[in-house]
Scaffold this motif. Structure first.
Motif, mmCIF file in Angstrom:
data_model
loop_
_atom_site.group_PDB
_atom_site.id
_atom_site.type_symbol
_atom_site.label_atom_id
_atom_site.label_comp_id
_atom_site.label_asym_id
_atom_site.label_seq_id
_atom_site.Cartn_x
_atom_site.Cartn_y
_atom_site.Cartn_z
ATOM 1 N N GLU A 287 33.195 -10.002 35.165
ATOM 2 C CA GLU A 287 31.765 -9.734 35.192
ATOM 3 C C GLU A 287 31.425 -8.515 36.052
ATOM 4 O OE1 GLU A 287 28.033 -12.631 34.730
ATOM 5 O OE2 GLU A 287 29.051 -12.853 36.642
ATOM 6 N N HIS B 205 30.164 -14.969 28.381
ATOM 7 C CA HIS B 205 30.491 -13.684 27.772
ATOM 8 C C HIS B 205 31.470 -13.868 26.610
ATOM 9 C CE1 HIS B 205 28.238 -11.717 30.849
ATOM 10 N NE2 HIS B 205 29.042 -12.116 31.817
ATOM 11 N N ALA C 48 30.907 -17.530 34.161
ATOM 12 C CA ALA C 48 31.497 -16.196 34.034
ATOM 13 C C ALA C 48 32.666 -16.057 34.990
ATOM 14 C CB ALA C 48 30.459 -15.106 34.316
#
Length: 355
Positions: free
Chosen positions: A208, A184, A203
């Motif tokens: 998340e 991300h 992540a």
């Protein structure tokens, strides 16, 4: 934007522990533990450094005893400036390792050596090294949330506040970037810089879990609130942000922006420092829970929660929860970290903040 879409590797599985349940303490018990910790810090010639995401009792105790509350890199850098013989790092394991990498002559203790990180756990060194070897035409850039072994394989180590200028600099030279571990954050940097990036599929288990539809609902309930988001969050959360930034940048925004309300999409441990510097502001946790969940926002790292007054006191008393790094690994890992620090100094970026 890059014309070549990023490629993302299959994710490595990780096992997330349940939140540790330390017994609740009375105020008298807290006071007794804090007094014992103060005595032990003095006896061991130690200084306490705590991350923004740890329990408020640890953050306040660090400041009360001449220690420091900060992000991971500033925790380590504080150690280099301190005359303490021992650094006690309240955070997760990669933070203790970073402190040891930058302060090899000092002893580094942690309340719980099992306190790791989903980003670190999801990027095992052997698999990562094999991937780098298979892509020798890429510059290897890794986030600070990685093991010493992964850092040792990198060309650059970056933090969330300096990743953008470094990747932009590399892209301007025509370099292709191999990025790990947070996809991300990597995708956010790719969108902002247009760099060609090959992303590892990692992540943060906290970031998340923020829910876009729920955040939109909270924004409608608080239309004047500024939405502050850490770039480890998914795109559909970042896209709703008024400001995207590292922990330090988010804290600074609460103090400096004119808004009276803020919706915060990062670990809830940061609220203590935000309340400290802006007590008149209203802080609203961004929702992580779907319909029917037992809590609206569960944004707190289970590994960070392993840090408690009890585990800290035990670590200091026993002195057996020490971070040790193979000297050859440390010697290689310090190179990409120092490269980042030199870049910051050369470009007048000032203090480099991690996370």
């Amino acid at each position: 934007m890059s014309n070549t879409p990023s490629r993302i590797l299959p994710r490595h599985s990780i096992q997330v522990p349940p939140h540790p349940e330390w017994p609740s303490l009375t105020e008298a018990e807290k006071s007794a533990l804090k007094a014992s910790i103060r005595d032990l810090l003095g006896a061991r010639k130690a200084v306490l450094v705590a991350h923004y995401y740890t329990d408020e009792d640890l953050q306040s105790l660090a400041e009360e005893t001449g220690g420091y509350v900060a992000d991971s890199l500033e925790m380590a850098r504080f150690g280099t400036e301190s005359d303490a013989e021992t650094l006690v790092v309240c955070g997760v394991r990669f933070m203790g390792e970073t402190a040891k990498i930058l302060n090899p002559e000092k002893r580094v203790l942690m309340p719980d050596l099992r306190a790791t990180c989903s980003l670190d756990e999801g990027c095992p060194a052997a698999a990562f090294t094999a991937f780098c070897d298979a892509n020798p035409d890429h510059v290897v850039v890794v986030y600070a949330n990685t093991s010493a072994e992964v850092k040792a394989r990198a060309d650059w180590v970056v933090t969330s506040s300096i990743a953008l200028p470094i990747v932009k600099h590399l892209a301007s030279q025509g370099q292709k970037i191999l990025w790990a571990p947070d996809k991300h954050l990597g995708h956010y940097i790719e969108r902002m810089t247009g760099a060609e990036m090959l992303l590892w599929d990692g992540a943060c288990v906290v970031h998340e879990e923020f829910k876009s539809f729920a955040l939109d609902r909270v924004r409608k309930l608080h239309p004047d609130a500024a939405v502050l988001v850490h770039p480890e969050a998914p795109d559909d959360i970042v896209d709703q942000a008024d400001l995207v930034g590292s922990t330090t940048q988010l804290i600074k925004a609460v103090a400096e922006l004119p808004n009276q309300e803020f919706i915060i999409a990062t670990d809830a441990g940061i609220f203590w420092k935000m309340h400290q510097i802006a007590p008149h502001k209203t802080l609203i946790p961004a929702p992580t829970a779907g319909e029917g969940a037992t809590c609206e926002s569960c944004a707190h790292c289970p590994w960070m929660a392993m840090n408690a007054l009890q585990s800290l006191e035990q670590a200091l008393r026993n002195g057996d929860r020490e971070i040790l790094i193979d000297p050859a690994i440390r010697q290689r890992a310090v190179v990409p970290i120092q490269r980042m620090l030199d870049f910051a100094r050369a470009h007048g970026i000032g203090q480099v903040r991690a996370f």
